[in-house]
Design an enzyme around this catalytic site. Structure first.
Site, PDB file in Angstrom:
ATOM      1  N   SER A 258       0.834  -1.199   0.000  1.00  8.33           N
ATOM      2  CA  SER A 258       0.000   0.000   0.000  1.00  8.33           C
ATOM      3  C   SER A 258       0.866   1.245   0.000  1.00  8.33           C
ATOM      4  O   SER A 258       2.060   1.200   0.293  1.00  8.33           O
ATOM      5  CB  SER A 258      -0.911   0.010   1.218  1.00  8.33           C
ATOM      6  OG  SER A 258      -0.130   0.385   2.331  1.00  8.33           O
ATOM      7  N   LYS A 259       0.223   2.337  -0.313  1.00  9.91           N
ATOM      8  CA  LYS A 259       0.892   3.627  -0.426  1.00  9.91           C
ATOM      9  C   LYS A 259       1.585   4.033   0.868  1.00  9.91           C
ATOM     10  O   LYS A 259       2.570   4.756   0.830  1.00  9.91           O
ATOM     11  CB  LYS A 259      -0.166   4.675  -0.762  1.00  9.91           C
ATOM     12  CG  LYS A 259       0.096   5.366  -2.072  1.00  9.91           C
ATOM     13  CD  LYS A 259      -0.819   6.536  -2.234  1.00  9.91           C
ATOM     14  CE  LYS A 259      -0.570   7.153  -3.594  1.00  9.91           C
ATOM     15  NZ  LYS A 259      -1.764   7.490  -4.285  1.00  9.91           N
ATOM     16  N   ARG A 260       1.044   3.588   1.991  1.00 11.64           N
ATOM     17  CA  ARG A 260       1.593   4.023   3.263  1.00 11.64           C
ATOM     18  C   ARG A 260       3.066   3.642   3.408  1.00 11.64           C
ATOM     19  O   ARG A 260       3.795   4.271   4.152  1.00 11.64           O
ATOM     20  CB  ARG A 260       0.780   3.440   4.430  1.00 11.64           C
ATOM     21  CG  ARG A 260      -0.195   4.462   4.991  1.00 11.64           C
ATOM     22  CD  ARG A 260      -1.206   3.818   5.890  1.00 11.64           C
ATOM     23  NE  ARG A 260      -2.175   3.063   5.112  1.00 11.64           N
ATOM     24  CZ  ARG A 260      -2.517   1.819   5.359  1.00 11.64           C
ATOM     25  NH1 ARG A 260      -1.947   1.161   6.339  1.00 11.64           N
ATOM     26  NH2 ARG A 260      -3.416   1.213   4.618  1.00 11.64           N
ATOM     27  N   GLN A 261       3.497   2.631   2.678  1.00  6.60           N
ATOM     28  CA  GLN A 261       4.881   2.168   2.828  1.00  6.60           C
ATOM     29  C   GLN A 261       5.799   2.746   1.754  1.00  6.60           C
ATOM     30  O   GLN A 261       6.902   2.274   1.563  1.00  6.60           O
ATOM     31  CB  GLN A 261       4.940   0.642   2.752  1.00  6.60           C
ATOM     32  CG  GLN A 261       3.911  -0.057   3.587  1.00  6.60           C
ATOM     33  CD  GLN A 261       4.465  -0.481   4.928  1.00  6.60           C
ATOM     34  OE1 GLN A 261       5.636  -0.769   5.053  1.00  6.60           O
ATOM     35  NE2 GLN A 261       3.624  -0.503   5.932  1.00  6.60           N
ATOM     36  N   GLY A 262       5.345   3.720   1.015  1.00  9.01           N
ATOM     37  CA  GLY A 262       6.210   4.314  -0.011  1.00  9.01           C
ATOM     38  C   GLY A 262       5.520   4.257  -1.358  1.00  9.01           C
ATOM     39  O   GLY A 262       4.324   3.989  -1.442  1.00  9.01           O
TER      40      GLY A 262
END
Ligand code: GLU
Length: 491
Positions: A258-262
């Protein structure tokens, strides 16, 4: 003949997982001499994002995963090509309605007039009772007259699939083998929404059949829906295609990427200066493995080696350091002109060159290219690397560095270095190397005591690219100016 498809929804940026799905379809179609088409699944009008189609086609074109049928781009224009169109689902509504009528006529689908509030209440009470929420069949057995009068009254409705009770649906997935599911564990899927658009589940089955799709290669998140699709194929009396569900792509923490990790979108990676061929190579190996341990593949080699039977079952962790390693490999191999071409926007962005100077400073740019080639993993790292050597207003404050500058031998080193550089016509890499060698011999200053103070005097840093390459990039005048500004510290 193999015919497969990439069927994204136009919902914004293209996730690397979507590109991998497109890539596997492309590789398999190419390998089998088949067709690979792009269909736009835009039946969820609430999720449509402006520019999404352009993003999609850009991502595919830039990475070379190019469909030969369906929605394609020619000279910047998006067109639909092929005999099985339209390839945009919102342009196929009459087709879906026609097929839906067949299902209704055969009692395989029904109108459902339940309100949102009722459905929510049912779901809540099922949850409270510890059951899996599912439609309770309230409208399953309305009489045709009832249905007609509700329609006439203008009550909004959806159309649902009427699944038989307690029937096992089975199919063979190319990755997971035989999958079986009892209809008691399935919901009466909504096929047509209140807005008159079909849901994905109806549209995908009709389109895959009418478009002659032989292999449905898609993300694992669709595996639980596939029994419903298989049942729909049975209702229509059609043969189902071969299903191949690809393993999820995971973060380091083994949750879905997901986007939260980069970064997760193809556009983000390309904008950071990842090479399309490296991204493709990396994604190809994310969920599939070749027979041997080869890791670097051209697209042509991937096509040759690709094999559906070697797709992994388990989720694939998106390993950014492996991607970086692979991208660095591709950067190392680039011809210098291409390397420079890729670097230019980042050097401009860092403020180290103006657009109008690019032509005149080709040689300088090539030197920078050679210097960075071994040091960066993706082009956006150029700024930081260049700052190490191009900033000239540095002040040395690091105690260890100051110690090197205060060393007795550094005084001698400083004077000879200035003297020798002043005496040369131009300071290039080989000449810089020769000067350092001479000093070593003449002054008996070697190793760390030669290179560290020289580097610190010239760049203010204790680490960085090869010193002679730095000399090459900065040139005689700049190096001398920097050395002279160090004089007061050294003496
Ligand atoms: N529209 C679906 C998606 O965006 C396609 C799934 C499929 O390939 O069937 O994931």
């Amino acid at each position: 003949m193999v015919r497969n498809r990439f069927a994204p929804s136009p919902t914004g940026n293209v996730h690397v997982g979507s590109l991998r799905t497109a890539l596997y379809n492309y590789l398999f179609a190419k390998k089998m001499g088949g067709e690979f088409l792009l269909r736009l699944e835009d039946t969820d009008q609430t999720r449509f994002e402006q520019g999404a189609v352009e993003n999609l086609l850009n991502a595919l074109n830039q990475t070379g995963v190019i469909p030969n049928e369906g929605l394609i781009e020619i000279n910047g224009e998006v067109i639909q090509k092929g005999d099985f169109g339209p390839y945009i689902q919102s342009e196929r509504l009459d087709i879906y309605h026609k097929h839906l009528k067949t299902l209704l006529d055969h009692g395989q689908a029904y109108h459902c007039f339940c309100t949102k509030e009722r459905l929510e209440a049912v779901r809540d009470s099922q949850k409270l009772a510890g059951q899996t929420p599912k439609y309770d069949g309230h409208c399953r057995n309305l009489s045709p007259e009832d249905v007609q009068s509700k329609i006439d009254e203008g009550i909004p409705y959806v159309i649902r699939l009427k699944l038989p009770e307690n029937v096992v649906i089975s199919f063979e997935d190319g990755v997971r083998g035989i999958i079986e599911m009892n209809t008691n564990d399935l919901d009466d899927q909504v096929l047509l929404k209140t807005d008159g658009f079909p849901t994905y589940h109806l549209a995908v089955v009709i389109d895959d059949h009418l478009m002659g799709i032989t292999h449905v290669i898609r993300g694992e998140e669709w595996l639980p829906s596939t029994p419903k699709h298989v049942y729909l194929y049975q209702c229509f009396g059609w043969d189902a295609p071969q299903f191949v569900h690809l393993p999820n792509i995971l973060n380091d923490d083994h949750k879905k990427l997901s986007k939260r990790q980069g970064d997760v979108s193809v556009g983000d990676f390309l904008a950071k200066g990842y090479l399309p061929e490296a991204l493709v190579n990396y994604l190809a190996l994310l969920g599939w493995s070749p027979e041997d341990d080869q890791e670097i593949f051209t697209m042509e080699e991937l096509i040759q080696a690709f094999d559906l039977s070697r797709i992994n079952k388990s989720g694939a962790v998106f390993d950014r350091s492996k991607l970086n390693w692979m991208n660095a490999h591709y950067i190392k191999e680039l011809p210098i002109e291409i390397l420079v071409k890729n670097l230019i926007p980042f050097i401009i962005d860092a403020g180290y060159i103006q657009v109008e100077d690019v032509e005149n400073r080709k040689e300088w740019l090539e030197k920078i290219g050679e210097l960075l080639r071994e040091r960066i993993e993706y082009f956006a790292q150029a700024k930081e690397e260049l700052t190490l050597i191009l900033k000239n207003d540095f002040v040395v404050t690091d105690e260890e560095a100051l110690e090197f500058l205060r060393a007795e031998s550094t005084k001698r080193l400083y004077h000879v270095l200035v003297e020798k550089i002043e005496a040369t016509d131009v300071l290039n890499a080989s000449c810089g190397k020769a000067i350092l060698k001479e000093i070593q011999k003449q002054e008996k200053i070697k190793g760390k005591m030669l290179y560290m103070p020289s580097r610190i005097m010239i760049t203010g840093e204790m680490h960085g690219p090869d010193l002679t390459l730095i000399m090459d990039v900065l040139g005689k005048d700049e190096i001398l100016a920097r050395l002279i500004s160090m004089k007061s510290i050294i003496e």
